[in-house]
Design an enzyme around this catalytic site. Structure first.
Site, PDB file in Angstrom:
ATOM      1  N   ASN A 258      -0.737   0.484   0.647  1.00 37.20           N
ATOM      2  CA  ASN A 258      -0.465   1.905   0.384  1.00 37.20           C
ATOM      3  C   ASN A 258      -1.363   2.797   1.229  1.00 37.20           C
ATOM      4  OD1 ASN A 258      -2.969   2.083  -0.907  1.00 37.20           O
ATOM      5  ND2 ASN A 258      -2.117   1.948  -2.964  1.00 37.20           N
ATOM      6  N   PHE A 259      -1.251   4.103   1.016  1.00 38.51           N
ATOM      7  CA  PHE A 259      -1.975   5.062   1.857  1.00 38.51           C
ATOM      8  C   PHE A 259      -3.334   5.442   1.278  1.00 38.51           C
ATOM      9  CE2 PHE A 259       2.278   6.808   3.671  1.00 38.51           C
ATOM     10  CZ  PHE A 259       2.394   5.682   4.470  1.00 38.51           C
ATOM     11  N   GLY A 260      -3.772   4.746   0.235  1.00 35.97           N
ATOM     12  CA  GLY A 260      -5.138   4.927  -0.245  1.00 35.97           C
ATOM     13  C   GLY A 260      -5.394   6.199  -1.021  1.00 35.97           C
ATOM     14  N   VAL A 261      -4.352   6.806  -1.576  1.00 39.83           N
ATOM     15  CA  VAL A 261      -4.514   8.042  -2.354  1.00 39.83           C
ATOM     16  C   VAL A 261      -4.853   7.667  -3.791  1.00 39.83           C
ATOM     17  CG1 VAL A 261      -3.388  10.150  -3.135  1.00 39.83           C
ATOM     18  CG2 VAL A 261      -2.876   9.225  -0.869  1.00 39.83           C
TER      19      VAL A 261
ATOM     20  N   VAL B 257       7.557 -15.948  -8.637  1.00 37.67           N
ATOM     21  CA  VAL B 257       8.140 -16.404  -9.901  1.00 37.67           C
ATOM     22  C   VAL B 257       9.636 -16.116  -9.920  1.00 37.67           C
ATOM     23  CG1 VAL B 257       8.204 -15.966 -12.396  1.00 37.67           C
ATOM     24  CG2 VAL B 257       6.007 -16.235 -11.208  1.00 37.67           C
TER      25      VAL B 257
ATOM     26  N   TRP C 169       7.158   5.997  -2.903  1.00 40.22           N
ATOM     27  CA  TRP C 169       6.857   4.639  -3.367  1.00 40.22           C
ATOM     28  C   TRP C 169       6.154   4.661  -4.729  1.00 40.22           C
ATOM     29  CZ3 TRP C 169       5.343   6.345   1.577  1.00 40.22           C
ATOM     30  CH2 TRP C 169       6.199   5.989   2.617  1.00 40.22           C
ATOM     31  N   HIS C 170       6.592   5.577  -5.586  1.00 39.24           N
ATOM     32  CA  HIS C 170       6.009   5.729  -6.923  1.00 39.24           C
ATOM     33  C   HIS C 170       7.021   5.318  -7.990  1.00 39.24           C
ATOM     34  CE1 HIS C 170       3.265   9.106  -5.107  1.00 39.24           C
ATOM     35  NE2 HIS C 170       2.945   7.898  -4.683  1.00 39.24           N
TER      36      HIS C 170
ATOM     37  N   HIS D  67      -0.074  10.137  -7.330  1.00 38.48           N
ATOM     38  CA  HIS D  67       0.245   8.912  -6.617  1.00 38.48           C
ATOM     39  C   HIS D  67      -0.142   7.777  -7.564  1.00 38.48           C
ATOM     40  CE1 HIS D  67       0.671  10.805  -2.493  1.00 38.48           C
ATOM     41  NE2 HIS D  67       0.316  11.806  -3.300  1.00 38.48           N
TER      42      HIS D  67
END
Length: 576
Positions: free
Chosen positions: A91-94, A231, A508-509, A553
């Site tokens: 991810n973008f690190g937020v 899985v 992407w949430h 985010h």
């Protein structure tokens, strides 16, 4: 190969379940299964390259949405992380936590005080160590978090904070938005009230990005982590989950519980392939039914954003990023420096940004689309801590430009540019994820139905229009700009919506596909204890269960969701 608990997934939620169980002095035997690999390449932790890791195919499932009716029939990127750390590795690190009212609403919906902000904030302090240091000489009005809201020492193994060095035009950009556009400053977006303009708290520290793998770094010997173990399904004896089977045919026994933390796109897939889901889908693909659960895969919600990119006049900003990004030699030298000690230009450029969470004005609040919302939703949106939109500064857009052909300047140097992202919050569309094969290696069909609700289209238009009117059309911004590189062709409803349809991306949430709810909620897939309704010994703990689209985010929300489940397991099984 029998364990007390089996956790599926090592993203923020799964790692946090494990981290909570690791606190038990009774040492339950725990197996953690991860579909991908170790993700142990040091360079994956380079702070300034956090924007590029999701492009690495071996770290990313590479999902796409189905063609989106209200977005030009485009298939939109739906990336999900693979390997230790899950999506936190790409991810973008937020690192944002959202609004106090988000959590209090969650608690009300499921009738459990454990999900209130006061409880969740304490869990954040157990998972996170917050580093409040900011560069010398920066006015504390831009970043001055109160100690009571964070764990600055003695916290958890996830290190978050501010970059040591900020790009030269960061503070001038914040001044432009606060003084020129009238947006209020907020010295701490993670206080429970995110409203206002802040300097971003990142999931990074000292030039190194943090991922949920950090929560697994000191697990005791009663824990086993197995990589490359995707899985396929859960096996039941009667209606009790007792085993999991991987796509390679390995079987593992769970004497107490199986906890699915594969994320909002994959936990529903495992449930359905295990025989828990909508009857019509299970029947279509001849999957034996364990328990009919019609809302597995329903209630998908997400945030979305569009970029606004402008070329700046030479000398109009203090930014030196175009020089850095325009020189491969300089970037290579910077990587050598970062590999040596974590310092240098890869711990400066794109490591600190501005982030703002804002309320929209009367034009939005008096619109017919707002007025037609249910009273409960209008009440939620009027809460003082709930934002209607988000703005993000300093996004390195040249890496994502269509075709990779970003405009160049003299001598083929990268042009100096600004990039803001404008986010759509509180979308009312309810999408779905559906089976499309009996083969468990085939992903579900993902249909978020972006912009499918009239409110979403109004909120998207007004979010973009208000930011353009207040910031992009301000005198301070206009005098520094040569031209628009990416943006709408006009300010009418039609042109603004057209731009959303052409340029929007998922944030992407993904949330809500195995929704949590109280007794009597027909849409609830799991109860307030994370237990899958209708069966025993099976829980889901990730963003799929969260019944609120949190104003953030969502990696932070995933961490605290998993930890909450872990605490409930410790209590139920008397493990403390």
């Amino acid at each position: 190969m029998e364990y007390d608990f089996i956790i599926v997934g090592t993203g923020p939620a799964g790692a946090s379940v494990a981290f909570a169980l690791a606190q038990s002095p009774k040492q339950p035997k725990v197996l953690i299964l991860e579909a991908g690999g170790l993700n142990d390449d040091k360079s994956l932790r380079t702070d300034g390259q956090r924007w590029l890791t999701f492009l690495q195919q071996d770290l990313n499932f590479g999902y796409k949405t189905s063609p989106q009716e209200h977005a030009g029939n485009r298939q939109i990127d739906y990336s999900r992380g693979k390997g230790l750390g899950g999506s936190s590795a790409i991810n973008f690190g937020v690192f944002t936590v959202g609004a106090k009212h988000d959590y209090d609403t969650w608690a009300k919906l499921v009738n459990d005080e454990e999900f209130t902000w006061s409880c969740m904030q304490q869990r954040f302090k157990k998972i996170v160590t917050f580093h409040r240091d900011i560069p010398e000489g920066v006015d504390p009005k831009y970043a001055s978090p109160l100690a009571k809201n964070h764990s600055s020492s003695g916290g958890g193994p996830l290190h978050v904070g501010y970059a040591k060095e900020w790009e030269e035009d960061l503070i001038p950009t914040l001044d432009l938005l606060s003084e020129g556009a009238g947006y209020p400053l907020n010295p701490d977006h993670n206080s429970g009230n995110p409203i206002g303009l802040s300097v971003l708290i990142s999931s990074a520290y000292n030039g190194v990005r943090s991922t949920s793998k950090d929560l697994l770094g000191s697990l005791p010997e009663n824990f086993t982590v197995k990589t490359f173990s995707a899985v396929e399904k859960v096996i039941f004896d009667g209606n009790r989950a007792t085993r999991v089977v991987t796509v390679d045919g390995d079987t593992f026994l769970a004497s107490k519980e199986v906890i699915l933390s594969a994320g909002a796109l994959d936990s529903p897939k495992i449930l359905m392939h295990s025989g828990i889901g909508p009857l019509d889908q299970l029947s279509e693909y001849q999957i034996p039914v364990i328990h009919p659960s019609p809302f597995v895969g329903q209630n998908l919600r997400d945030h979305a954003f569009v970029p606004l990119v402008h070329q700046r006049k030479p000398g109009s900003s203090l930014s030196t990023r175009s020089v850095f990004y325009g020189s491969l030699k300089r970037q290579e030298e910077a990587m050598k420096q970062w590999q040596k000690d974590g310092t240098g230009e890869w711990s400066k450029y794109a490591c600190e940004v501005g982030i703002g969470f804002f309320k929209l004005g009367e034009r939005f609040l008096t619109s017919k689309e707002f007025e037609r919302l249910p009273e409960s939703e209008k009440e939620y949106l009027r809460d003082e801590t709930v934002p209607h939109t988000e703005v993000f500064t300093h996004f390195p857009f040249h890496w994502f430009f269509p075709g990779g052909d970003f405009p160049r300047g003299d001598e083929d140097k990268l042009v100096d540019y600004s990039c803001f992202l404008v986010f759509l919050y509180n979308a009312q569309s309810r999408g779905e994820v559906r089976l499309q094969s009996r083969d468990p290696k085939v992903p579900l069909k993902f249909d978020p139905k972006f912009l499918g609700h009239e409110f979403d289209r109004r909120a998207a238009v007004e979010s973009l229009r208000e930011f353009i009117e207040r910031a992009i059309e301000s005198e301070g911004f206009k005098k520094a700009v040569v031209r628009q590189i990416v943006g709408p062709e006009g300010n009418s409803d039609e042109k603004l919506l057209e731009f959303w349809q052409q340029a929007m991306s998922s944030s992407w949430h993904m949330t809500g596909t195995a929704k949590m709810g109280r007794d009597g909620d027909e849409e609830a897939v799991v109860d307030e204890e994370f237990r899958v309704r209708g069966v025993k010994g099976l829980r889901v703990a990730d963003m799929s269960v969260v019944p609120v689209l949190v104003s953030a985010h969502t990696q932070g929300v995933a961490y605290v969701t998993g930890y909450t489940c872990g605490e409930k397991l410790l209590k139920e099984y008397d493990l403390l």
